[in-house]
Design a protein around this motif. Structure first.
Motif, PDB file in Angstrom:
ATOM      1  N   ALA A  91      68.232  32.390  53.905  1.00 48.15           N
ATOM      2  CA  ALA A  91      68.418  33.480  54.867  1.00 48.15           C
ATOM      3  C   ALA A  91      68.378  34.804  54.115  1.00 48.15           C
ATOM      4  O   ALA A  91      68.438  34.838  52.882  1.00 48.15           O
ATOM      5  CB  ALA A  91      69.757  33.348  55.582  1.00 48.15           C
ATOM      6  N   ALA A  92      68.316  35.875  54.877  1.00 47.29           N
ATOM      7  CA  ALA A  92      68.572  37.201  54.318  1.00 47.29           C
ATOM      8  C   ALA A  92      70.074  37.426  54.361  1.00 47.29           C
ATOM      9  O   ALA A  92      70.695  37.231  55.416  1.00 47.29           O
ATOM     10  CB  ALA A  92      67.849  38.262  55.114  1.00 47.29           C
ATOM     11  N   TYR A  93      70.642  37.809  53.242  1.00 48.54           N
ATOM     12  CA  TYR A  93      72.082  38.026  53.141  1.00 48.54           C
ATOM     13  C   TYR A  93      72.367  39.530  53.118  1.00 48.54           C
ATOM     14  O   TYR A  93      71.758  40.271  52.343  1.00 48.54           O
ATOM     15  CB  TYR A  93      72.634  37.362  51.882  1.00 48.54           C
ATOM     16  CG  TYR A  93      72.758  35.870  52.023  1.00 48.54           C
ATOM     17  CD1 TYR A  93      71.631  35.056  52.092  1.00 48.54           C
ATOM     18  CD2 TYR A  93      74.006  35.250  52.121  1.00 48.54           C
ATOM     19  CE1 TYR A  93      71.739  33.685  52.254  1.00 48.54           C
ATOM     20  CE2 TYR A  93      74.131  33.875  52.275  1.00 48.54           C
ATOM     21  CZ  TYR A  93      72.984  33.102  52.336  1.00 48.54           C
ATOM     22  OH  TYR A  93      73.101  31.733  52.500  1.00 48.54           O
ATOM     23  N   TYR A  94      73.311  39.944  53.956  1.00 47.48           N
ATOM     24  CA  TYR A  94      73.643  41.351  54.110  1.00 47.48           C
ATOM     25  C   TYR A  94      75.096  41.609  53.748  1.00 47.48           C
ATOM     26  O   TYR A  94      76.001  40.909  54.218  1.00 47.48           O
ATOM     27  CB  TYR A  94      73.423  41.800  55.552  1.00 47.48           C
ATOM     28  CG  TYR A  94      71.994  41.708  56.009  1.00 47.48           C
ATOM     29  CD1 TYR A  94      71.495  40.553  56.592  1.00 47.48           C
ATOM     30  CD2 TYR A  94      71.124  42.793  55.845  1.00 47.48           C
ATOM     31  CE1 TYR A  94      70.175  40.464  57.002  1.00 47.48           C
ATOM     32  CE2 TYR A  94      69.801  42.719  56.265  1.00 47.48           C
ATOM     33  CZ  TYR A  94      69.340  41.545  56.834  1.00 47.48           C
ATOM     34  OH  TYR A  94      68.032  41.473  57.246  1.00 47.48           O
ATOM     35  N   CYS A  95      75.301  42.615  52.942  1.00 45.91           N
ATOM     36  CA  CYS A  95      76.642  43.060  52.619  1.00 45.91           C
ATOM     37  C   CYS A  95      77.164  43.968  53.734  1.00 45.91           C
ATOM     38  O   CYS A  95      76.396  44.744  54.326  1.00 45.91           O
ATOM     39  CB  CYS A  95      76.607  43.835  51.298  1.00 45.91           C
ATOM     40  SG  CYS A  95      78.170  44.532  50.778  1.00 45.91           S
ATOM     41  N   ASN A  96      78.443  43.864  54.008  1.00 49.21           N
ATOM     42  CA  ASN A  96      79.072  44.682  55.043  1.00 49.21           C
ATOM     43  C   ASN A  96      80.385  45.237  54.507  1.00 49.21           C
ATOM     44  O   ASN A  96      81.123  44.533  53.822  1.00 49.21           O
ATOM     45  CB  ASN A  96      79.332  43.838  56.290  1.00 49.21           C
ATOM     46  CG  ASN A  96      80.106  44.583  57.355  1.00 49.21           C
ATOM     47  OD1 ASN A  96      81.325  44.443  57.469  1.00 49.21           O
ATOM     48  ND2 ASN A  96      79.408  45.388  58.134  1.00 49.21           N
ATOM     49  N   ALA A  97      80.662  46.491  54.846  1.00 50.28           N
ATOM     50  CA  ALA A  97      81.923  47.091  54.405  1.00 50.28           C
ATOM     51  C   ALA A  97      82.458  48.016  55.486  1.00 50.28           C
ATOM     52  O   ALA A  97      81.687  48.758  56.114  1.00 50.28           O
ATOM     53  CB  ALA A  97      81.726  47.862  53.109  1.00 50.28           C
ATOM     54  N   TYR A  98      83.759  47.971  55.687  1.00 47.90           N
ATOM     55  CA  TYR A  98      84.432  48.851  56.655  1.00 47.90           C
ATOM     56  C   TYR A  98      85.204  49.859  55.821  1.00 47.90           C
ATOM     57  O   TYR A  98      86.201  49.507  55.179  1.00 47.90           O
ATOM     58  CB  TYR A  98      85.339  48.034  57.558  1.00 47.90           C
ATOM     59  CG  TYR A  98      85.842  48.775  58.771  1.00 47.90           C
ATOM     60  CD1 TYR A  98      87.209  48.927  58.997  1.00 47.90           C
ATOM     61  CD2 TYR A  98      84.960  49.307  59.710  1.00 47.90           C
ATOM     62  CE1 TYR A  98      87.680  49.598  60.107  1.00 47.90           C
ATOM     63  CE2 TYR A  98      85.428  49.977  60.825  1.00 47.90           C
ATOM     64  CZ  TYR A  98      86.783  50.116  61.023  1.00 47.90           C
ATOM     65  OH  TYR A  98      87.244  50.783  62.134  1.00 47.90           O
ATOM     66  N   VAL A  99      84.722  51.114  55.852  1.00 50.94           N
ATOM     67  CA  VAL A  99      85.114  52.095  54.853  1.00 50.94           C
ATOM     68  C   VAL A  99      85.855  53.274  55.481  1.00 50.94           C
ATOM     69  O   VAL A  99      85.414  53.820  56.502  1.00 50.94           O
ATOM     70  CB  VAL A  99      83.873  52.617  54.103  1.00 50.94           C
ATOM     71  CG1 VAL A  99      84.262  53.678  53.089  1.00 50.94           C
ATOM     72  CG2 VAL A  99      83.130  51.469  53.429  1.00 50.94           C
ATOM     73  N   LEU A 100      86.949  53.668  54.832  1.00 50.44           N
ATOM     74  CA  LEU A 100      87.625  54.921  55.197  1.00 50.44           C
ATOM     75  C   LEU A 100      87.019  56.037  54.352  1.00 50.44           C
ATOM     76  O   LEU A 100      87.143  56.020  53.114  1.00 50.44           O
ATOM     77  CB  LEU A 100      89.130  54.816  54.940  1.00 50.44           C
ATOM     78  CG  LEU A 100      89.936  56.098  55.178  1.00 50.44           C
ATOM     79  CD1 LEU A 100      89.837  56.529  56.643  1.00 50.44           C
ATOM     80  CD2 LEU A 100      91.382  55.913  54.756  1.00 50.44           C
ATOM     81  N   GLY A 101      86.329  56.951  55.016  1.00 53.93           N
ATOM     82  CA  GLY A 101      85.677  58.043  54.305  1.00 53.93           C
ATOM     83  C   GLY A 101      86.600  59.227  54.053  1.00 53.93           C
ATOM     84  O   GLY A 101      87.726  59.285  54.554  1.00 53.93           O
ATOM     85  N   ARG A 102      86.099  60.154  53.269  1.00 53.05           N
ATOM     86  CA  ARG A 102      86.895  61.329  52.908  1.00 53.05           C
ATOM     87  C   ARG A 102      87.169  62.230  54.103  1.00 53.05           C
ATOM     88  O   ARG A 102      88.046  63.101  54.029  1.00 53.05           O
ATOM     89  CB  ARG A 102      86.205  62.099  51.792  1.00 53.05           C
ATOM     90  CG  ARG A 102      86.070  61.289  50.516  1.00 53.05           C
ATOM     91  CD  ARG A 102      85.543  62.114  49.359  1.00 53.05           C
ATOM     92  NE  ARG A 102      85.260  61.284  48.201  1.00 53.05           N
ATOM     93  CZ  ARG A 102      86.173  60.844  47.352  1.00 53.05           C
ATOM     94  NH1 ARG A 102      87.445  61.180  47.518  1.00 53.05           N
ATOM     95  NH2 ARG A 102      85.835  60.099  46.334  1.00 53.05           N
TER      96      ARG A 102
END
Length: 120
Positions: A91-102
């Motif tokens: 498969a195509a593997y995708y990274c995911n991140a839930y980020v608190l920005g500045r």
């Protein structure tokens, strides 16, 4: 803005191993959760593994005992060690991140995807 850069995909024989990496950079205060999804041709994207900042981890049943997710919070990086790979892991593997920005806002980000092909 936040960028996720993935690496580590490729072609491997059944039973082999690969290690995926995903590094986040940009306007980051903290990362709540980081994880890996995958999408095979003709199928919906599915969650493979998720690592929360507090330490809890989830895996999809099909990879339990074979895949290990880990995080290096100091480097804003998440890894996926994949062992005993099977053709069904292709498969195509995708990274995911839930980020608190500045700016104080939480946002969801995706990497560009890295292809994993398991074939003899």
């Amino acid at each position: 803005q936040v960028q996720l850069v993935e690496s580590g995909g490729g072609l491997v024989q059944p039973g082999g191993s690969l290690r995926l990496s995903c590094a986040a950079s940009g306007s980051i205060i903290s990362i709540n959760h980081m994880g890996w999804y995958r999408q095979a041709p003709g199928k919906e994207r599915e969650l493979v593994a998720l690592a929360r900042r507090g330490g809890s981890i989830n895996y999809v049943d099909s990879v339990k005992g074979r895949f290990t997710i880990s995080r290096d919070n100091a480097k804003n990086t998440v890894y996926l060690q994949m062992n005993s790979l099977e053709a069904e892991d292709t498969a195509a593997y995708y990274c995911n991140a839930y980020v608190l920005g500045r700016d104080g806002v939480n946002r969801n980000y995706w990497g560009q995807g890295t292809q994993v092909t398991v074939s003899s």
